[in-house]
Design an enzyme around this catalytic site. Structure first.
Site, PDB file in Angstrom:
ATOM      1  N   ARG A 167     -14.784  -5.280  -8.948  1.00  0.00           N
ATOM      2  CA  ARG A 167     -13.569  -4.668  -7.865  1.00  0.00           C
ATOM      3  C   ARG A 167     -12.200  -4.782  -8.377  1.00  0.00           C
ATOM      4  O   ARG A 167     -11.543  -4.098  -8.111  1.00  0.00           O
ATOM      5  CB  ARG A 167     -13.768  -5.370  -6.749  1.00  0.00           C
ATOM      6  CG  ARG A 167     -14.988  -5.036  -5.951  1.00  0.00           C
ATOM      7  CD  ARG A 167     -14.977  -5.627  -4.432  1.00  0.00           C
ATOM      8  NE  ARG A 167     -13.745  -5.384  -3.668  1.00  0.00           N
ATOM      9  CZ  ARG A 167     -13.322  -5.977  -2.805  1.00  0.00           C
ATOM     10  NH1 ARG A 167     -13.787  -7.091  -2.278  1.00  0.00           N
ATOM     11  NH2 ARG A 167     -11.999  -5.537  -1.982  1.00  0.00           N
ATOM     12  N   HIS A 172      -4.362 -11.791   3.159  1.00  0.00           N
ATOM     13  CA  HIS A 172      -5.760 -11.663   2.665  1.00  0.00           C
ATOM     14  C   HIS A 172      -6.010 -12.217   1.462  1.00  0.00           C
ATOM     15  O   HIS A 172      -7.120 -12.179   0.906  1.00  0.00           O
ATOM     16  CB  HIS A 172      -6.525 -10.567   2.999  1.00  0.00           C
ATOM     17  CG  HIS A 172      -6.756 -10.151   4.448  1.00  0.00           C
ATOM     18  ND1 HIS A 172      -7.370  -8.928   4.921  1.00  0.00           N
ATOM     19  CD2 HIS A 172      -6.449 -10.781   5.604  1.00  0.00           C
ATOM     20  CE1 HIS A 172      -7.287  -8.929   6.185  1.00  0.00           C
ATOM     21  NE2 HIS A 172      -6.733 -10.054   6.618  1.00  0.00           N
ATOM     22  N   ASN A 227      -3.914  -6.376   1.891  1.00  0.00           N
ATOM     23  CA  ASN A 227      -4.232  -5.885   0.358  1.00  0.00           C
ATOM     24  C   ASN A 227      -4.123  -6.868  -0.658  1.00  0.00           C
ATOM     25  O   ASN A 227      -3.277  -7.641  -0.644  1.00  0.00           O
ATOM     26  CB  ASN A 227      -3.447  -4.595  -0.094  1.00  0.00           C
ATOM     27  CG  ASN A 227      -3.724  -3.355   0.723  1.00  0.00           C
ATOM     28  OD1 ASN A 227      -4.522  -3.459   1.928  1.00  0.00           O
ATOM     29  ND2 ASN A 227      -2.758  -2.362   1.021  1.00  0.00           N
ATOM     30  N   GLY A 240      -1.620   2.569   7.332  1.00  0.00           N
ATOM     31  CA  GLY A 240      -2.841   2.569   6.546  1.00  0.00           C
ATOM     32  C   GLY A 240      -3.899   1.533   6.921  1.00  0.00           C
ATOM     33  O   GLY A 240      -4.468   0.908   5.920  1.00  0.00           O
ATOM     34  N   THR A 241      -3.968   1.208   8.270  1.00  0.00           N
ATOM     35  CA  THR A 241      -5.191  -0.067   8.582  1.00  0.00           C
ATOM     36  C   THR A 241      -5.747   0.384   9.901  1.00  0.00           C
ATOM     37  O   THR A 241      -5.265   1.116  10.715  1.00  0.00           O
ATOM     38  CB  THR A 241      -4.338  -1.248   8.756  1.00  0.00           C
ATOM     39  OG1 THR A 241      -5.538  -2.136   9.271  1.00  0.00           O
ATOM     40  CG2 THR A 241      -3.431  -1.346   9.921  1.00  0.00           C
ATOM     41  N   SER A 242      -6.988   0.287   9.812  1.00  0.00           N
ATOM     42  CA  SER A 242      -7.849   0.427  10.822  1.00  0.00           C
ATOM     43  C   SER A 242      -7.818  -0.493  12.155  1.00  0.00           C
ATOM     44  O   SER A 242      -8.509  -0.234  13.046  1.00  0.00           O
ATOM     45  CB  SER A 242      -9.487   0.652  10.331  1.00  0.00           C
ATOM     46  OG  SER A 242      -9.849  -0.835   9.992  1.00  0.00           O
ATOM     47  N   PRO A 285      -3.525   8.973   8.781  1.00  0.00           N
ATOM     48  CA  PRO A 285      -4.328  10.283   8.906  1.00  0.00           C
ATOM     49  C   PRO A 285      -5.386  10.455   9.998  1.00  0.00           C
ATOM     50  O   PRO A 285      -5.523  11.542  10.520  1.00  0.00           O
ATOM     51  CB  PRO A 285      -4.801  10.852   7.496  1.00  0.00           C
ATOM     52  CG  PRO A 285      -5.014   9.574   6.617  1.00  0.00           C
ATOM     53  CD  PRO A 285      -3.931   8.441   7.403  1.00  0.00           C
ATOM     54  N   GLU A 286      -5.711   9.178  10.474  1.00  0.00           N
ATOM     55  CA  GLU A 286      -6.792   9.206  11.330  1.00  0.00           C
ATOM     56  C   GLU A 286      -6.466   8.450  12.706  1.00  0.00           C
ATOM     57  O   GLU A 286      -5.439   7.502  12.562  1.00  0.00           O
ATOM     58  CB  GLU A 286      -8.018   8.606  10.606  1.00  0.00           C
ATOM     59  CG  GLU A 286      -8.736   9.388   9.808  1.00  0.00           C
ATOM     60  CD  GLU A 286      -9.782   8.775   8.889  1.00  0.00           C
ATOM     61  OE1 GLU A 286     -10.121   9.260   7.920  1.00  0.00           O
ATOM     62  OE2 GLU A 286     -10.342   7.804   9.674  1.00  0.00           O
ATOM     63  N   CYS A 327     -10.142 -29.987 -12.773  1.00  0.00           N
ATOM     64  CA  CYS A 327     -11.406 -31.026 -12.514  1.00  0.00           C
ATOM     65  C   CYS A 327     -12.649 -30.337 -13.082  1.00  0.00           C
ATOM     66  O   CYS A 327     -13.690 -30.708 -13.284  1.00  0.00           O
ATOM     67  CB  CYS A 327     -11.607 -31.104 -11.015  1.00  0.00           C
ATOM     68  SG  CYS A 327     -12.341 -29.417 -10.175  1.00  0.00           S
TER      69      CYS A 327
HETATM   70  N1  APR Z   1      -2.126   6.813   4.022  1.00  0.00           N
HETATM   71  C1  APR Z   1      -2.378   6.113   5.070  1.00  0.00           C
HETATM   72  N2  APR Z   1      -3.445   5.435   5.765  1.00  0.00           N
HETATM   73  C2  APR Z   1      -4.598   5.779   5.107  1.00  0.00           C
HETATM   74  C3  APR Z   1      -4.474   6.900   4.185  1.00  0.00           C
HETATM   75  C4  APR Z   1      -3.366   7.084   3.651  1.00  0.00           C
HETATM   76  N3  APR Z   1      -3.392   8.170   2.378  1.00  0.00           N
HETATM   77  N4  APR Z   1      -5.925   7.094   3.711  1.00  0.00           N
HETATM   78  C5  APR Z   1      -6.758   6.421   4.472  1.00  0.00           C
HETATM   79  N5  APR Z   1      -5.982   5.845   5.541  1.00  0.00           N
HETATM   80  C6  APR Z   1      -6.496   4.699   6.606  1.00  0.00           C
HETATM   81  C7  APR Z   1      -7.633   5.215   7.402  1.00  0.00           C
HETATM   82  O1  APR Z   1      -7.573   6.337   8.026  1.00  0.00           O
HETATM   83  C8  APR Z   1      -7.841   3.692   7.624  1.00  0.00           C
HETATM   84  O2  APR Z   1      -7.508   3.861   9.295  1.00  0.00           O
HETATM   85  O3  APR Z   1      -6.537   3.570   6.119  1.00  0.00           O
HETATM   86  C9  APR Z   1      -7.254   2.640   7.115  1.00  0.00           C
HETATM   87  C10 APR Z   1      -8.057   2.029   6.192  1.00  0.00           C
HETATM   88  O4  APR Z   1      -8.981   1.158   6.794  1.00  0.00           O
HETATM   89  P1  APR Z   1      -9.753  -0.155   6.202  1.00  0.00           P
HETATM   90  O5  APR Z   1     -10.466   0.392   5.065  1.00  0.00           O
HETATM   91  O6  APR Z   1     -10.616  -0.718   7.231  1.00  0.00           O
HETATM   92  O7  APR Z   1      -8.940  -1.152   5.591  1.00  0.00           O
HETATM   93  P2  APR Z   1      -8.111  -2.169   6.354  1.00  0.00           P
HETATM   94  O8  APR Z   1      -7.694  -1.599   7.713  1.00  0.00           O
HETATM   95  O9  APR Z   1      -6.913  -2.636   5.519  1.00  0.00           O
HETATM   96  O10 APR Z   1      -8.904  -3.555   6.320  1.00  0.00           O
HETATM   97  C11 APR Z   1      -9.498  -4.027   5.377  1.00  0.00           C
HETATM   98  O11 APR Z   1     -10.469  -5.769   6.110  1.00  0.00           O
HETATM   99  O12 APR Z   1     -12.552  -6.023   5.309  1.00  0.00           O
HETATM  100  C12 APR Z   1     -11.117  -6.692   5.790  1.00  0.00           C
HETATM  101  O13 APR Z   1     -10.214  -8.323   4.352  1.00  0.00           O
HETATM  102  C13 APR Z   1     -10.802  -7.063   4.469  1.00  0.00           C
HETATM  103  O14 APR Z   1      -8.311  -6.595   3.639  1.00  0.00           O
HETATM  104  C14 APR Z   1      -9.394  -6.050   4.261  1.00  0.00           C
HETATM  105  C15 APR Z   1      -9.558  -5.567   5.562  1.00  0.00           C
END
Ligand code: APR
Length: 273
Positions: A75, A127, A108, A210-212, A237-238, A171
């Site tokens: 990764r 994180h 991130n 950009g976070t879910s 976008p979602e 260590c």
């Molecule tokens: N611009 C903005 N947002 C975007 C884009 C973009 N171009 N492309 C996708 N997204 C959004 C998606 O719609 C989603 O809501 O980014 C979000 C990504 O969500 P996740 O994949 O769940 O990532 P995140 O919210 O950062 O959670 C990941 O959770 O699993 C743990 O520790 C891990 O840091 C990690 C975190």
């Protein structure tokens, strides 16, 4: 730019308000790093018959350190080859323009915010950061730069030389990735948890990108913004819980778009008006 969004941003700019940006995997999607819960995300793909939630745990590392490192090294290789995009650069511009009125909280571990020029003192990697490792036995709290482990594929074996490179200089035990595992807790020492919460408690704008909204500390930060009734702008976008919350707030706005596409104009409005 939508008039109501422009109005919210102008109010923060003219009052020389404090801004907290909260970013997730979505801001790095345009840099080619898969999101966690998207169709192509690690979350869905997993590694062999494991899901990330099983691999990225202290329990799995204790049982199979070499296998966990093999998974991470694959990764991390993706992160190492990725480049910051316009979204990362826009937030770095905001950092430099606002100085101590700005704080970045990122989920991130890819290091792209720092590579775009973000100020380390104003960045909470809640994180962790793939660019660093630390002693798995916590013989010291020091961070060491991630050793150069060369190019890795899915089937690259984990060798004795790899093991030697990933030995604690103090260590001799295993080094671990400096990342928060799913069976561990946030803290201030490694993940600047209190720093992030304090920034949210004094912010005038929470800019979520950009976070879910699936993780705990970011949700707490959203709760603080909600309770304090500050301005909140979500860029995604979602649909997601932050967008839903922003839509219900007097000074909230949900930007339905990508980070690279929308952040530059948002930052210009906060800096130049
Ligand atoms: N611009 C903005 N947002 C975007 C884009 C973009 N171009 N492309 C996708 N997204 C959004 C998606 O719609 C989603 O809501 O980014 C979000 C990504 O969500 P996740 O994949 O769940 O990532 P995140 O919210 O950062 O959670 C990941 O959770 O699993 C743990 O520790 C891990 O840091 C990690 C975190």
């Amino acid at each position: 730019m939508e008039p109501r969004l422009a109005e919210i941003l102008e109010r923060v700019r003219s009052a020389r308000g404090r801004v907290v940006a909260l970013t997730g995997a979505g801001i790095s999607a345009e840099s080619g790093i898969p999101t966690f819960r998207g169709a192509e995300g690690y979350w869905v793909v997993g590694s062999r018959n494991y899901m990330p939630t099983e691999m990225a745990t202290h329990e799995m590392f204790e049982a199979h350190p070499g296998e966990v490192w093999r998974w991470y090294l694959m990764r991390f290789g993706v992160c190492r080859h990725a480049q910051p995009n316009a979204g990362h650069h826009a937030l770095a511009d905001l950092d430099h323009a606002l100085g101590d009125r700005f704080h970045l909280v990122t989920q991130n571990i890819d290091g792209l915010h720092l590579r775009a020029g973000a100020t380390l003192a104003r960045t909470s990697h809640i994180h962790g950061d793939a660019g660093w490792v630390r002693c798995a036995s916590a013989c010291t709290g020091e961070l060491f730069p991630m050793p150069d482990m060369g190019e890795r594929g899915e089937d690259t074996p984990f060798t004795a030389a790899d093991r030697a490179r990933l030995s604690c200089p103090r260590c001799g035990g295993w080094l671990r990735p400096h990342v928060l595992w799913f069976d561990e807790c946030y803290d201030e020492e490694h993940y600047r948890m209190q720093t992030a919460l304090r920034a949210a408690a004094t912010a005038d704008l929470l800019l979520v990108v950009g976070t879910s909204g699936a993780t705990n500390l970011p949700s707490q930060i959203g709760d603080i913004a909600w309770r304090r009734g500050i301005a909140m702008v979500d860029v995604n976008p979602e649909d997601n819980p932050f967008a839903a919350r922003a839509l219900s707030m007097r000074q909230g706005f949900a930007v339905r778009g990508g980070a690279g596409e929308r952040l530059p104009a948002i930052v210009r409005a906060l800096v130049d008006g």
